[in-house]
Design a protein around this motif. Structure first.
Motif, PDB file in Angstrom:
ATOM      1  N   ALA A  94      14.640 -17.194 -24.378  1.00  0.00           N
ATOM      2  CA  ALA A  94      15.953 -16.604 -24.660  1.00  0.00           C
ATOM      3  C   ALA A  94      17.005 -17.474 -23.984  1.00  0.00           C
ATOM      4  CB  ALA A  94      16.019 -15.171 -24.146  1.00  0.00           C
ATOM      5  N   VAL A  95      18.228 -17.465 -24.543  1.00  0.00           N
ATOM      6  CA  VAL A  95      19.340 -18.179 -23.912  1.00  0.00           C
ATOM      7  C   VAL A  95      20.519 -17.214 -23.765  1.00  0.00           C
ATOM      8  CG1 VAL A  95      18.655 -20.437 -24.797  1.00  0.00           C
ATOM      9  CG2 VAL A  95      20.229 -19.020 -26.136  1.00  0.00           C
ATOM     10  N   TYR A 136      15.572 -18.661 -20.309  1.00  0.00           N
ATOM     11  CA  TYR A 136      14.558 -17.898 -19.557  1.00  0.00           C
ATOM     12  C   TYR A 136      13.520 -17.311 -20.524  1.00  0.00           C
ATOM     13  CZ  TYR A 136      17.389 -13.945 -21.099  1.00  0.00           C
ATOM     14  OH  TYR A 136      18.085 -13.043 -21.859  1.00  0.00           O
ATOM     15  N   GLY A 137      12.438 -16.829 -19.967  1.00  0.00           N
ATOM     16  CA  GLY A 137      11.379 -16.221 -20.773  1.00  0.00           C
ATOM     17  C   GLY A 137      10.114 -16.068 -19.950  1.00  0.00           C
ATOM     18  N   LYS A 138       8.984 -16.061 -20.637  1.00  0.00           N
ATOM     19  CA  LYS A 138       7.690 -15.860 -19.962  1.00  0.00           C
ATOM     20  C   LYS A 138       6.610 -16.666 -20.683  1.00  0.00           C
ATOM     21  CE  LYS A 138       4.742 -12.199 -18.055  1.00  0.00           C
ATOM     22  NZ  LYS A 138       4.567 -10.735 -17.851  1.00  0.00           N
ATOM     23  N   VAL A 139       5.638 -17.180 -19.908  1.00  0.00           N
ATOM     24  CA  VAL A 139       4.533 -17.937 -20.463  1.00  0.00           C
ATOM     25  C   VAL A 139       3.250 -17.119 -20.279  1.00  0.00           C
ATOM     26  CG1 VAL A 139       4.247 -19.243 -18.299  1.00  0.00           C
ATOM     27  CG2 VAL A 139       3.262 -20.131 -20.428  1.00  0.00           C
ATOM     28  N   TYR A 140       2.455 -17.079 -21.326  1.00  0.00           N
ATOM     29  CA  TYR A 140       1.243 -16.259 -21.342  1.00  0.00           C
ATOM     30  C   TYR A 140       0.021 -17.131 -21.665  1.00  0.00           C
ATOM     31  CZ  TYR A 140       4.564 -12.383 -22.133  1.00  0.00           C
ATOM     32  OH  TYR A 140       5.601 -11.474 -22.054  1.00  0.00           O
ATOM     33  N   ARG A 141      -1.137 -16.640 -21.247  1.00  0.00           N
ATOM     34  CA  ARG A 141      -2.413 -17.214 -21.675  1.00  0.00           C
ATOM     35  C   ARG A 141      -3.399 -16.064 -21.844  1.00  0.00           C
ATOM     36  NH1 ARG A 141      -6.632 -17.702 -18.266  1.00  0.00           N
ATOM     37  NH2 ARG A 141      -7.398 -19.523 -19.389  1.00  0.00           N
ATOM     38  N   GLY A 142      -4.433 -16.283 -22.688  1.00  0.00           N
ATOM     39  CA  GLY A 142      -5.417 -15.218 -22.846  1.00  0.00           C
ATOM     40  C   GLY A 142      -6.350 -15.481 -24.009  1.00  0.00           C
ATOM     41  N   THR A 143      -7.394 -14.658 -24.087  1.00  0.00           N
ATOM     42  CA  THR A 143      -8.369 -14.731 -25.180  1.00  0.00           C
ATOM     43  C   THR A 143      -8.296 -13.454 -25.997  1.00  0.00           C
ATOM     44  OG1 THR A 143     -10.045 -13.964 -23.583  1.00  0.00           O
ATOM     45  CG2 THR A 143      -9.911 -16.338 -23.991  1.00  0.00           C
ATOM     46  N   THR A 193      18.830 -23.062 -15.506  1.00  0.00           N
ATOM     47  CA  THR A 193      20.253 -23.137 -15.843  1.00  0.00           C
ATOM     48  C   THR A 193      20.618 -24.562 -16.210  1.00  0.00           C
ATOM     49  OG1 THR A 193      20.786 -21.303 -14.347  1.00  0.00           O
ATOM     50  CG2 THR A 193      22.588 -22.736 -15.006  1.00  0.00           C
ATOM     51  N   VAL A 194      21.278 -24.708 -17.373  1.00  0.00           N
ATOM     52  CA  VAL A 194      21.679 -26.042 -17.846  1.00  0.00           C
ATOM     53  C   VAL A 194      23.149 -26.004 -18.262  1.00  0.00           C
ATOM     54  CG1 VAL A 194      19.350 -26.633 -18.632  1.00  0.00           C
ATOM     55  CG2 VAL A 194      20.971 -25.544 -20.212  1.00  0.00           C
TER      56      VAL A 194
END
Length: 364
Positions: free
Chosen positions: A270-271, A285-292, A332-333
């Protein structure tokens, strides 16, 4: 220990090595066809375990050049299998007596090679053979000597051959014990001279011990490491009997170890704000996921941030963004141009890479 050797692999039930002198017959043929049948010795009289074989022997011919050095006669062989009568007589083979260049013709005794064919489909038991001789130029059937009885023994057999496990499943970083067992059915002086596991094409093999138990059964094993070639293998048993050698094989397969499936990954983005004046900051910003089977946070993952100027085709690397223990990230950019932003999670040995969707930031 696994060894490598480029070799030709024997056929399914055996390669046979023949030696001369399987039967030694020494009747002396005189020039007039009279024969002294004394001095006959026999060895290696048994059915082959597969295919066809020969029972070789020697015939002593006395004074074969009585009609001249260029006019030798010919030896003839007939034989009967178990329970056959004279009407069923089969022709064996005998080598031609060679022509010699000598004057006068030599008075000598020659040994002529002869043989009786035998195959795996024949029955063991009482067989017979007889010999005849014709002088040079004689086209009528020879007058044969009397029948000589010989006993043909049962073929050598390797039975109940088994490889356990089959298929062999290799283990990464470990060894797998592979067991072999069989029964040697002995009808003579059979001996096991070698046992090993052989790969069908690479030349790799594992040598096993060759000793039999008291009841002529066999039990042996080898440990396959994770570098063993996969595919078709065979248990190969080498056996000697008399002057002959046979190979018996039992096929099995080897499968490679299963590599653990990599987890998937995904990134949300998201921005804020999506429209900004030049020189002002935007939060990505956001979120990173991993999984099976279900998603979970990819804790502490370092992400790559990319930007593509509107109207161009090339993404440019901007910098790194670190996620926290719950997988959340923010950066932040200060964008200078209208364009798109996205992030990448690079792959690891356990997790696949992924790219986030891209978001447009309008710079005014």
């Amino acid at each position: 220990m696994r060894k490598s050797l480029r070799l030709m692999v024997a056929a399914a039930t055996g390669a046979v090595l023949f030696a001369t002198g399987g039967i030694v017959a020494t009747p002396a043929f005189a020039a007039d066809g009279s024969v002294d049948p004394a001095g006959i010795g026999l060895t290696d009289l048994f059915i082959p375990p597969s295919g066809s074989d020969k029972i070789p022997f020697k015939v002593k011919v006395s004074n074969p050049y009585a009609k001249g050095a260029d006019k030798p006669g010919k030896v003839h062989v007939q034989f009967l299998k178990t329970d056959e009568t004279d009407a069923n007589a089969h022709a064996g083979t005998a080598a031609d007596i060679p022509v010699v260049n000598a004057t006068p013709a030599p008075a000598t005794t020659l040994e002529v090679a002869a043989s009786i064919p035998v195959s795996s489909s024949d029955k063991p038991g009482k067989w017979k053979y007889r010999l005849g001789y014709t002088e040079n130029g004689v086209t009528t059937a020879p007058t044969y000597l009397g029948w000589n009885e010989i006993t043909i023994a049962t073929a050598t057999r390797v039975t109940s051959a088994n490889v356990d496990p089959d298929p062999v499943k290799l283990k990464k970083g470990d060894e797998v014990d592979v067991f072999a067992n069989f029964k040697l059915e002995k009808y003579g002086d059979e001996k096991v001279t070698g046992v090993r596991f052989e790969h069908a094409s690479s030349g790799d093999y594992y040598s096993l011990n060759s000793g039999l138990e008291a009841d002529d059964s066999y039990h042996g094993s080898a440990s396959f490491d994770d570098q063993a070639p996969t595919g078709s293998w065979q248990l190969k048993v080498n056996v000697t009997r008399g002057s002959k050698s046979y190979s018996f094989v039992k096929g099995f397969s080897v499968d490679g170890f299963t590599k653990a499936a990599k987890a998937k990954s995904k990134i949300t983005i998201a921005v804020s704000p999506s429209k900004v004046k030049k020189g002002k900051s935007v939060k990505i910003y956001g979120k990173v996921y991993r999984g099976t089977s279900k998603w979970g946070a990819w804790s502490k993952k370092i992400l790559k941030l990319y930007f593509k100027k509107k109207g161009t085709k090339t993404w440019k690397f901007v910098g790194y963004v670190g996620a926290n223990s719950t997988g959340k990230y923010s950066k932040t950019v200060k964008p200078k141009y209208d364009g798109y932003w996205r992030l990448q999670a690079t792959s690891t040995s356990a997790t696949n890479s992924s790219l986030s969707p891209y978001k447009l930031v309008d710079v005014r």
